[in-house]
Scaffold this active site. Structure first.
Site, PDB file in Angstrom:
ATOM      1  N   ASP A 169      -9.184  11.717  29.656  1.00 25.97           N
ATOM      2  CA  ASP A 169     -10.171  10.637  29.717  1.00 25.97           C
ATOM      3  C   ASP A 169     -10.099   9.938  31.074  1.00 25.97           C
ATOM      4  O   ASP A 169     -11.112   9.670  31.721  1.00 25.97           O
ATOM      5  CB  ASP A 169      -9.895   9.647  28.583  1.00 25.97           C
ATOM      6  CG  ASP A 169     -11.065   8.728  28.287  1.00 25.97           C
ATOM      7  OD1 ASP A 169     -12.209   9.049  28.688  1.00 25.97           O
ATOM      8  OD2 ASP A 169     -10.850   7.689  27.646  1.00 25.97           O
ATOM      9  N   HIS A 252     -18.702  11.904  30.807  1.00 22.74           N
ATOM     10  CA  HIS A 252     -18.802  11.352  29.456  1.00 22.74           C
ATOM     11  C   HIS A 252     -20.105  11.740  28.770  1.00 22.74           C
ATOM     12  O   HIS A 252     -20.151  11.858  27.542  1.00 22.74           O
ATOM     13  CB  HIS A 252     -18.626   9.832  29.487  1.00 22.74           C
ATOM     14  CG  HIS A 252     -17.187   9.420  29.507  1.00 22.74           C
ATOM     15  ND1 HIS A 252     -16.430   9.390  30.662  1.00 22.74           N
ATOM     16  CD2 HIS A 252     -16.341   9.051  28.498  1.00 22.74           C
ATOM     17  CE1 HIS A 252     -15.196   9.009  30.370  1.00 22.74           C
ATOM     18  NE2 HIS A 252     -15.115   8.795  29.066  1.00 22.74           N
ATOM     19  N   HIS A 255     -19.372  15.064  27.355  1.00 22.42           N
ATOM     20  CA  HIS A 255     -18.584  14.846  26.136  1.00 22.42           C
ATOM     21  C   HIS A 255     -19.485  14.504  24.958  1.00 22.42           C
ATOM     22  O   HIS A 255     -19.366  15.062  23.869  1.00 22.42           O
ATOM     23  CB  HIS A 255     -17.574  13.711  26.331  1.00 22.42           C
ATOM     24  CG  HIS A 255     -17.080  13.140  25.033  1.00 22.42           C
ATOM     25  ND1 HIS A 255     -17.748  12.127  24.360  1.00 22.42           N
ATOM     26  CD2 HIS A 255     -16.018  13.454  24.258  1.00 22.42           C
ATOM     27  CE1 HIS A 255     -17.114  11.859  23.226  1.00 22.42           C
ATOM     28  NE2 HIS A 255     -16.058  12.631  23.147  1.00 22.42           N
ATOM     29  N   HIS A 269     -11.028  12.946  22.041  1.00 20.70           N
ATOM     30  CA  HIS A 269     -12.008  12.475  23.025  1.00 20.70           C
ATOM     31  C   HIS A 269     -11.653  12.934  24.437  1.00 20.70           C
ATOM     32  O   HIS A 269     -12.474  13.524  25.145  1.00 20.70           O
ATOM     33  CB  HIS A 269     -12.069  10.950  22.957  1.00 20.70           C
ATOM     34  CG  HIS A 269     -12.904  10.314  24.021  1.00 20.70           C
ATOM     35  ND1 HIS A 269     -14.270  10.168  23.922  1.00 20.70           N
ATOM     36  CD2 HIS A 269     -12.555   9.763  25.207  1.00 20.70           C
ATOM     37  CE1 HIS A 269     -14.731   9.572  25.008  1.00 20.70           C
ATOM     38  NE2 HIS A 269     -13.712   9.314  25.801  1.00 20.70           N
TER      39      HIS A 269
END
Length: 362
Positions: A169, A252, A255, A269
């Site tokens: 992340d 992101h 993602h 995540h």
């Protein structure tokens, strides 16, 4: 030119920091709701209860998904006994739920992460999912958490995979902030980022490259070392400040696109964000040296570098195009990139990133 940088009210990190928890919470009131991660509730709550002296708390087990239904349930519980604050104790979705609950109830929130798996603890943001685990929306909060308290002794005992996911992340932080800086895209406040925000984002990336592998070794031995402290701070504080005040972009968004495919739901995540970073490097035409550096880092700590490593070994082109289309949805952060992107270019970038990961494994 107006810039805005936002921070949590207080950030406390270190070995045995949990011993300060009761004193810190007493600044917000005398009674509150502790929203507890299911694993923490069943196995670790005894590590925290002795240090909740001075405040009265109701401890409730989180159901596992940060969704509107769970938030409504917790608000009702809090208001039912006149709670004056909310504590989120556990991982990313527990923390996001606590922040959203406190927002709805209009009370302070304290965040106590038991792992360093994401940059959720410091941010004025909750990621809301459906009850089935698909991305639904970002909930932008009016302020950052009033307190973030991180006990690195607890984190050192957590599964190594979680620390590594946090690195995945955090890995996105600099690349996304740099894209926003280049394109003059707004950060999460709606304004431009500051020089401080971009510098912190870069420090996050440099810290991971220098200390990531050593921090993983410390975590494997369940010990707190300076390298672990640095990476926990990078995963939690630097990444949180960097993404929020620097801005989000392709990593992101990719993602979020990946969550439309059910096989990815079993992966963390940060693991999916890490693949999003790799795809973004191809999407934005980063130098070959940068691409090699990032792949080498991912391999050194065990982050995914192929689609197969996030459950998509047999993914079809049609399914991957659905991911790309979701990543490019109107309002997605991928449009903060300094070049025009579309579903076709994202599809190509994911294919290329996967092929490079497979080539390096051969």
């Amino acid at each position: 030119m107006l810039t805005t940088t936002i921070f949590p009210g207080r950030y406390v990190q270190g070995k045995d920091a949990r011993q300060q928890l009761g004193a810190e919470l007493a600044r917000f009131g005398q009674k509150g709701l502790v929203i507890c991660d299911p694993f923490v509730h069943d196995t670790l709550i005894g590590e925290f209860e002795p240090y909740l002296d001075g405040v009265e708390v109701e401890i409730v087990k989180f159901t596992g998904e940060c969704c509107d239904e769970e938030i409504a349930r917790l608000v009702s519980l809090l208001q039912g006994f006149g709670g004056e604050f909310v504590v989120g104790l556990g991982g990313g979705k527990t923390i996001d739920t606590a922040k959203a609950t406190a927002f709805e109830a209009k009370v302070p929130v304290a965040v106590v992460p038991t792992l360093a798996a994401s940059d959720a603890p410091c941010s004025a943001l909750s990621v809301i999912y459906t009850q089935e685990g698909e991305f639904k929306r970002y909930l932008l909060l009016p302020q950052n958490p009033n307190l973030v308290l991180v006990d690195t002794q607890i984190i050192a005992k957590a599964p190594v995979r979680l620390l590594v996911a946090g690195m995945g992340d955090a890995l996105a932080t600099w690349f996304e902030a740099e894209s926003c800086q280049q394109s003059f895209a707004a950060n999460m406040t709606g304004n431009l980022g500051s020089v401080s925000a971009y510098a912190l984002a870069r420090l996050c990336y440099d810290t991971l490259l220098q200390y990531g592998a050593m921090a993983k070794v410390a975590n494997e031995q369940n010990v707190v070392t300076p390298a672990l402290e640095r990476v926990v701070e990078a995963n939690t504080l630097l990444s949180g400040l960097g993404f929020e005040s620097g801005g989000l972009a392709a990593s992101h968004a990719i993602h979020n696109g990946l969550t439309v495919l059910e096989p990815t739901h079993g992966f963390l995540h940060g693991e999916k964000v890490a693949f999003g970073v790799l795809a973004s490097l191809f999407l934005t035409d980063k130098p070959a040296e940068t691409i090699a550096t990032v792949y080498t880092f991912c391999e050194s700590v065990g982050l995914p570098t192929t689609l197969g490593q996030i459950g998509l070994a047999g993914v079809t082109d049609a399914e991957l195009m659905a991911v790309a289309e979701a990543a490019c949805a109107e309002g997605e952060t991928i449009h903060n990139e300094p070049r025009s992107v579309n579903a076709e270019s994202v599809f190509a970038a994911m294919k290329a990133a996967d092929a490079e990961g497979c080539r390096r494994q051969a």
